[in-house]
Design a protein around this motif. Structure first.
Motif, short mmCIF file in Angstrom:
data_model
loop_
_atom_site.label_atom_id
_atom_site.label_comp_id
_atom_site.label_asym_id
_atom_site.label_seq_id
_atom_site.Cartn_x
_atom_site.Cartn_y
_atom_site.Cartn_z
N SER A 1 0.80 -1.23 0.00
CA SER A 1 0.00 0.00 0.00
C SER A 1 0.83 1.27 0.00
N ARG B 1 -5.07 4.08 -0.81
CA ARG B 1 -3.89 3.21 -0.92
C ARG B 1 -4.18 1.82 -0.33
N ILE B 2 -4.85 1.79 0.81
CA ILE B 2 -5.15 0.51 1.45
C ILE B 2 -6.18 -0.26 0.62
N ASP C 1 -6.77 -0.02 -2.58
CA ASP C 1 -6.10 -0.49 -3.79
C ASP C 1 -5.31 -1.76 -3.52
N ALA C 2 -4.60 -1.78 -2.41
CA ALA C 2 -3.78 -2.95 -2.08
C ALA C 2 -4.63 -4.20 -1.93
#
Length: 202
Positions: free
Chosen positions: A38, A62-63, A65-66
């Protein structure tokens, strides 16, 4: 750093913490693995999973997406999978500007496609800077009132009332209000399914 409303902070922080921990342990990832994928520091992830902080939109993106999920998956209460009707009590305000602007996540769909529906209100002089999302992300922004200045990479455009912009969300972009009245924007974000490891971009 601007965050969600103070009165919503504890409930959202706890819910996000539970969701992140559940998604991470379900994949048998360590905190270090999630941090690497992330780009969010391990220390911040510890704070998030404990419900001790209310992460910014950028951190949530970001999280999400990860994990290969929408932001809505991290912040919304579980609900039936078929027909659903939501209202203001169900919406999540995930950003507030210094002059009263806000970004409200109305709803999200995770299966089979990833889609989010937002409303952004930018007061005069306010700006939100967004990092690049997962590869293949697209955004559609329809200006309901006022004028929004949209910056995508090196391109800067003014989007007036009644106009709609379609642009890539997988490059750095920003929304700004250079006018004298509030800009209200309805936005749809579409993302390709699948996990996204930011380390592959380095």
């Amino acid at each position: 750093m601007t965050t969600a409303r103070d009165d919503a902070r504890p409930a959202i922080a706890l819910l996000v913490g539970e969701r992140v921990r559940s998604l991470r342990t379900g994949r048998r990832w360590s905190l270090d693995e999630l941090a690497g994928r992330s780009g969010v520091s391990k220390g911040m992830l510890v704070q998030i999973e404990a419900g001790r902080t209310n992460p910014s939109i950028g951190t949530l993106v970001r999280i999400a997406d990860a994990f290969g999920v929408t932001v809505a998956r991290l912040v919304e209460e579980a609900r039936p999978p078929e027909v659903q009707i939501t209202g203001p009590d169900d919406y999540s305000v995930l950003w507030e500007g210094p002059s009263g602007g806000r970004a409200t996540l109305f709803a999200g769909v995770d299966d089979p496609e990833f889609v989010e529906f937002w409303e952004w209100v930018l007061e005069p002089g306010e700006e939100h800077v967004s990092e690049d999302h997962s590869v293949g992300t697209r955004e559609i922004a329809h200006v309901v009132a006022g004028t929004m200045t949209l910056v995508v990479g090196d391109l800067e455009l003014r989007v007036a009332t009644g106009r709609t912009a379609v642009y890539p969300g997988d490059v750095p972009h920003r929304y700004r209000n250079d006018g004298d009245t509030a800009a209200r924007v309805h936005m749809v974000v579409t993302m390709p399914p699948g996990e996204f490891d930011r380390r592959t971009r380095r």
